[in-house]
Design a protein around this motif. Structure first.
Motif, PDB file in Angstrom:
ATOM      1  N   LEU A  53     -23.707   8.848 -60.478  1.00  0.00           N
ATOM      2  CA  LEU A  53     -23.982   7.415 -60.467  1.00  0.00           C
ATOM      3  C   LEU A  53     -25.411   7.166 -60.952  1.00  0.00           C
ATOM      4  O   LEU A  53     -26.316   7.925 -60.650  1.00  0.00           O
ATOM      5  CB  LEU A  53     -23.824   6.854 -59.052  1.00  0.00           C
ATOM      6  CG  LEU A  53     -22.436   6.963 -58.414  1.00  0.00           C
ATOM      7  CD1 LEU A  53     -22.463   6.379 -57.007  1.00  0.00           C
ATOM      8  CD2 LEU A  53     -21.381   6.270 -59.255  1.00  0.00           C
ATOM      9  N   SER A  54     -25.581   6.103 -61.703  1.00  0.00           N
ATOM     10  CA  SER A  54     -26.908   5.672 -62.131  1.00  0.00           C
ATOM     11  C   SER A  54     -27.013   4.191 -61.810  1.00  0.00           C
ATOM     12  O   SER A  54     -26.504   3.343 -62.538  1.00  0.00           O
ATOM     13  CB  SER A  54     -27.097   5.923 -63.635  1.00  0.00           C
ATOM     14  OG  SER A  54     -28.364   5.474 -64.063  1.00  0.00           O
ATOM     15  N   THR A  55     -27.642   3.897 -60.701  1.00  0.00           N
ATOM     16  CA  THR A  55     -27.674   2.522 -60.222  1.00  0.00           C
ATOM     17  C   THR A  55     -28.946   2.264 -59.421  1.00  0.00           C
ATOM     18  O   THR A  55     -29.458   3.180 -58.749  1.00  0.00           O
ATOM     19  CB  THR A  55     -26.444   2.220 -59.341  1.00  0.00           C
ATOM     20  OG1 THR A  55     -26.595   0.950 -58.714  1.00  0.00           O
ATOM     21  CG2 THR A  55     -26.269   3.285 -58.260  1.00  0.00           C
ATOM     22  N   GLU A  56     -29.422   1.046 -59.474  1.00  0.00           N
ATOM     23  CA  GLU A  56     -30.603   0.661 -58.709  1.00  0.00           C
ATOM     24  C   GLU A  56     -30.275   0.464 -57.231  1.00  0.00           C
ATOM     25  O   GLU A  56     -31.165   0.243 -56.421  1.00  0.00           O
ATOM     26  CB  GLU A  56     -31.202  -0.622 -59.285  1.00  0.00           C
ATOM     27  CG  GLU A  56     -31.786  -0.438 -60.678  1.00  0.00           C
ATOM     28  CD  GLU A  56     -32.428  -1.705 -61.210  1.00  0.00           C
ATOM     29  OE1 GLU A  56     -32.328  -2.750 -60.518  1.00  0.00           O
ATOM     30  OE2 GLU A  56     -33.026  -1.653 -62.306  1.00  0.00           O
ATOM     31  N   PRO A  81     -29.474   4.276 -49.619  1.00  0.00           N
ATOM     32  CA  PRO A  81     -29.314   2.905 -50.131  1.00  0.00           C
ATOM     33  C   PRO A  81     -30.675   2.269 -50.422  1.00  0.00           C
ATOM     34  O   PRO A  81     -31.617   2.421 -49.646  1.00  0.00           O
ATOM     35  CB  PRO A  81     -28.612   2.183 -48.975  1.00  0.00           C
ATOM     36  CG  PRO A  81     -28.001   3.269 -48.139  1.00  0.00           C
ATOM     37  CD  PRO A  81     -28.919   4.439 -48.272  1.00  0.00           C
ATOM     38  N   SER A  82     -30.775   1.561 -51.528  1.00  0.00           N
ATOM     39  CA  SER A  82     -32.042   0.915 -51.899  1.00  0.00           C
ATOM     40  C   SER A  82     -32.320  -0.331 -51.060  1.00  0.00           C
ATOM     41  O   SER A  82     -33.478  -0.681 -50.831  1.00  0.00           O
ATOM     42  CB  SER A  82     -32.021   0.523 -53.379  1.00  0.00           C
ATOM     43  OG  SER A  82     -31.948   1.663 -54.194  1.00  0.00           O
ATOM     44  N   LYS A  83     -31.264  -0.984 -50.624  1.00  0.00           N
ATOM     45  CA  LYS A  83     -31.433  -2.231 -49.873  1.00  0.00           C
ATOM     46  C   LYS A  83     -32.175  -1.968 -48.568  1.00  0.00           C
ATOM     47  O   LYS A  83     -31.816  -1.101 -47.789  1.00  0.00           O
ATOM     48  CB  LYS A  83     -30.064  -2.842 -49.572  1.00  0.00           C
ATOM     49  CG  LYS A  83     -30.142  -4.214 -48.929  1.00  0.00           C
ATOM     50  CD  LYS A  83     -28.747  -4.800 -48.736  1.00  0.00           C
ATOM     51  CE  LYS A  83     -28.816  -6.170 -48.086  1.00  0.00           C
ATOM     52  NZ  LYS A  83     -27.457  -6.772 -47.893  1.00  0.00           N
ATOM     53  N   LYS A  84     -33.229  -2.724 -48.350  1.00  0.00           N
ATOM     54  CA  LYS A  84     -34.040  -2.555 -47.161  1.00  0.00           C
ATOM     55  C   LYS A  84     -33.285  -3.017 -45.924  1.00  0.00           C
ATOM     56  O   LYS A  84     -32.587  -4.028 -45.933  1.00  0.00           O
ATOM     57  CB  LYS A  84     -35.353  -3.319 -47.294  1.00  0.00           C
ATOM     58  CG  LYS A  84     -36.285  -2.750 -48.360  1.00  0.00           C
ATOM     59  CD  LYS A  84     -37.608  -3.501 -48.394  1.00  0.00           C
ATOM     60  CE  LYS A  84     -38.544  -2.906 -49.441  1.00  0.00           C
ATOM     61  NZ  LYS A  84     -39.851  -3.614 -49.474  1.00  0.00           N
ATOM     62  N   SER A  85     -33.453  -2.238 -44.869  1.00  0.00           N
ATOM     63  CA  SER A  85     -32.791  -2.557 -43.614  1.00  0.00           C
ATOM     64  C   SER A  85     -33.587  -1.955 -42.464  1.00  0.00           C
ATOM     65  O   SER A  85     -34.118  -0.848 -42.585  1.00  0.00           O
ATOM     66  CB  SER A  85     -31.357  -1.999 -43.604  1.00  0.00           C
ATOM     67  OG  SER A  85     -30.768  -2.155 -42.335  1.00  0.00           O
ATOM     68  N   LYS A  86     -33.666  -2.662 -41.377  1.00  0.00           N
ATOM     69  CA  LYS A  86     -34.361  -2.139 -40.200  1.00  0.00           C
ATOM     70  C   LYS A  86     -33.481  -1.163 -39.428  1.00  0.00           C
ATOM     71  O   LYS A  86     -33.975  -0.381 -38.615  1.00  0.00           O
ATOM     72  CB  LYS A  86     -34.774  -3.292 -39.276  1.00  0.00           C
ATOM     73  CG  LYS A  86     -35.831  -4.211 -39.886  1.00  0.00           C
ATOM     74  CD  LYS A  86     -36.215  -5.305 -38.898  1.00  0.00           C
ATOM     75  CE  LYS A  86     -37.282  -6.217 -39.494  1.00  0.00           C
ATOM     76  NZ  LYS A  86     -37.667  -7.300 -38.538  1.00  0.00           N
ATOM     77  N   LYS A  87     -32.194  -1.193 -39.711  1.00  0.00           N
ATOM     78  CA  LYS A  87     -31.241  -0.349 -39.002  1.00  0.00           C
ATOM     79  C   LYS A  87     -31.294   1.087 -39.520  1.00  0.00           C
ATOM     80  O   LYS A  87     -31.249   1.331 -40.725  1.00  0.00           O
ATOM     81  CB  LYS A  87     -29.828  -0.902 -39.160  1.00  0.00           C
ATOM     82  CG  LYS A  87     -28.777  -0.160 -38.353  1.00  0.00           C
ATOM     83  CD  LYS A  87     -27.405  -0.800 -38.540  1.00  0.00           C
ATOM     84  CE  LYS A  87     -26.341  -0.049 -37.753  1.00  0.00           C
ATOM     85  NZ  LYS A  87     -24.997  -0.655 -37.942  1.00  0.00           N
ATOM     86  N   HIS A 114     -22.229   8.683 -53.690  1.00  0.00           N
ATOM     87  CA  HIS A 114     -21.204   7.740 -53.237  1.00  0.00           C
ATOM     88  C   HIS A 114     -21.352   7.437 -51.748  1.00  0.00           C
ATOM     89  O   HIS A 114     -21.102   6.304 -51.314  1.00  0.00           O
ATOM     90  CB  HIS A 114     -19.815   8.293 -53.542  1.00  0.00           C
ATOM     91  CG  HIS A 114     -19.378   8.081 -54.954  1.00  0.00           C
ATOM     92  ND1 HIS A 114     -18.662   6.975 -55.357  1.00  0.00           N
ATOM     93  CD2 HIS A 114     -19.563   8.839 -56.067  1.00  0.00           C
ATOM     94  CE1 HIS A 114     -18.425   7.048 -56.655  1.00  0.00           C
ATOM     95  NE2 HIS A 114     -18.953   8.172 -57.114  1.00  0.00           N
ATOM     96  N   LEU A 115     -21.753   8.422 -50.975  1.00  0.00           N
ATOM     97  CA  LEU A 115     -22.010   8.173 -49.564  1.00  0.00           C
ATOM     98  C   LEU A 115     -23.163   7.192 -49.384  1.00  0.00           C
ATOM     99  O   LEU A 115     -23.119   6.313 -48.507  1.00  0.00           O
ATOM    100  CB  LEU A 115     -22.324   9.492 -48.844  1.00  0.00           C
ATOM    101  CG  LEU A 115     -21.143  10.452 -48.646  1.00  0.00           C
ATOM    102  CD1 LEU A 115     -21.637  11.814 -48.164  1.00  0.00           C
ATOM    103  CD2 LEU A 115     -20.141   9.880 -47.644  1.00  0.00           C
ATOM    104  N   ALA A 116     -24.179   7.313 -50.238  1.00  0.00           N
ATOM    105  CA  ALA A 116     -25.296   6.368 -50.186  1.00  0.00           C
ATOM    106  C   ALA A 116     -24.836   4.961 -50.513  1.00  0.00           C
ATOM    107  O   ALA A 116     -25.316   3.981 -49.923  1.00  0.00           O
ATOM    108  CB  ALA A 116     -26.403   6.813 -51.149  1.00  0.00           C
ATOM    109  N   MET A 117     -23.902   4.827 -51.432  1.00  0.00           N
ATOM    110  CA  MET A 117     -23.360   3.515 -51.770  1.00  0.00           C
ATOM    111  C   MET A 117     -22.605   2.894 -50.595  1.00  0.00           C
ATOM    112  O   MET A 117     -22.429   1.678 -50.527  1.00  0.00           O
ATOM    113  CB  MET A 117     -22.430   3.630 -52.977  1.00  0.00           C
ATOM    114  CG  MET A 117     -23.132   3.953 -54.284  1.00  0.00           C
ATOM    115  SD  MET A 117     -24.156   2.586 -54.901  1.00  0.00           S
ATOM    116  CE  MET A 117     -22.888   1.400 -55.360  1.00  0.00           C
TER     117      MET A 117
END
Length: 317
Positions: A53-56, A81-87, A114-117
């Protein structure tokens, strides 16, 4: 698995071992996704390549040294995952296959991505192979990789109480062994950081080398374990996860092919897990080639079974 498939599998692994031995002084490793696909597509027309995968949406942190040995520096890759989360997120440590003789962490990179996605931290690890350092070196490497993940949990926003291992083929045995021997003295490195894990995913890996249904002769295991089962039965027994199942064993998912040799002892293991009220699942995928988890359509099936299991065990939505 029919006779033709068994013969194809044997010849495939034999050719891989010959190449691995002759190229042992190079950085090339013949047991990789491209070569596996090329060997498979001749007999399985439905097979198709999987690609990275090549994704931001994913953070890529590759080739991190987690351990230095006399043989080489051992590296791992972290995908999050790139999306910021406090969890804090669960982590999944991925262990490649190859009969303990070959293989590379790159084979598990795509699954880790894929697990990161899906909201997990995927960590694909390298470990010492048989021609570098025989048993129990690989076991200690996996234990040290688990400890590295726990030590770096804060940096990668990992929940240190939610760490799983996913292993394929021979890596499946290593993953299950890690799961059933958490903090046991036999494989302890005497550190304060725990090597405990909270879930195991076994992709067509053996759980016992000495079970009544296990083949008495296994050339790759003989190399890894410093001798045949007849000559070094203690090592074969010590390396068998089934020996250690107990009340502290974590939940386990078994994703199997139709190859009966990899099933030896699994019914006994699942029965024991149920006695200890430990959650377990078994999924069998028909008409699979060797290393089915590295090709579609079986990769997607493997991923979906794994995600559903992890979501249940770690209560992820």
């Amino acid at each position: 698995m029919n006779t033709f498939s068994k013969i194809s599998c044997l010849l495939f692994y034999l050719s891989c071992f010959t190449l691995s031995w002759s190229q042992s002084q190079t950085t090339e490793n013949p047991y990789n996704i491209v070569d596996i696909y090329n060997a498979t597509k001749q007999n399985y027309e439905v097979a198709s390549m999987i690609t990275p995968l090549s994704t931001e949406e994913i953070k890529y942190d590759e080739n991190i040294v987690y351990k230095k040995t006399n043989q080489r520096k051992l590296e791992l890759d972290v995908y999050s995952p790139s999306k910021k989360s406090k969890k804090l997120k669960p982590a999944v440590i991925l262990i490649h296959g190859g009969g303990w003789l070959m293989g590379q962490k790159e084979n598990q990179r795509i699954m880790a991505q894929h697990l990161a996605m899906k909201g997990y931290i995927g960590v694909s690890v390298s470990y010492r192979l048989s021609l570098e350092a025989p048993y129990p070196a690989a076991v200690f490497d996996i234990k040290d990789a688990i400890k590295w993940v726990r030590k770096n949990a804060k940096k990668y926003k990992i929940n240190p109480e939610k760490i799983a291992v996913l292993g394929a083929d021979s890596g499946g045995l290593l993953a299950t062994l890690a799961g059933t021997t958490s903090n046991l003295e036999i494989f302890s490195t005497k550190e304060e950081v725990s090597d405990e894990i909270q879930a195991v995913i076994n992709l067509d890996g053996m759980v016992s080398l000495v079970h009544r249904d296990s083949p008495e002769k296994n050339s790759m295991a003989s190399i890894w374990l410093n001798g045949s089962r007849e000559k070094n039965e203690k090592a074969w027994k010590d390396a068998s996860p089934l020996q250690y199942v107990g009340e502290n064993s974590p939940p386990m998912l078994f994703i199997n092919s139709m190859n009966s040799e990899s099933h030896a002892g699994k019914n006994d293991m699942t029965s024991l897990l149920k006695i200890f009220n430990t959650y377990t699942e078994t999924r069998t995928i028909p008409n699979t080639p060797p290393a089915f988890w590295l090709m579609d359509p079986w990769f997607d099936m493997t991923l979906n079974y794994s995600i559903n299991f992890l979501n249940r065990v770690f209560e992820q939505s």
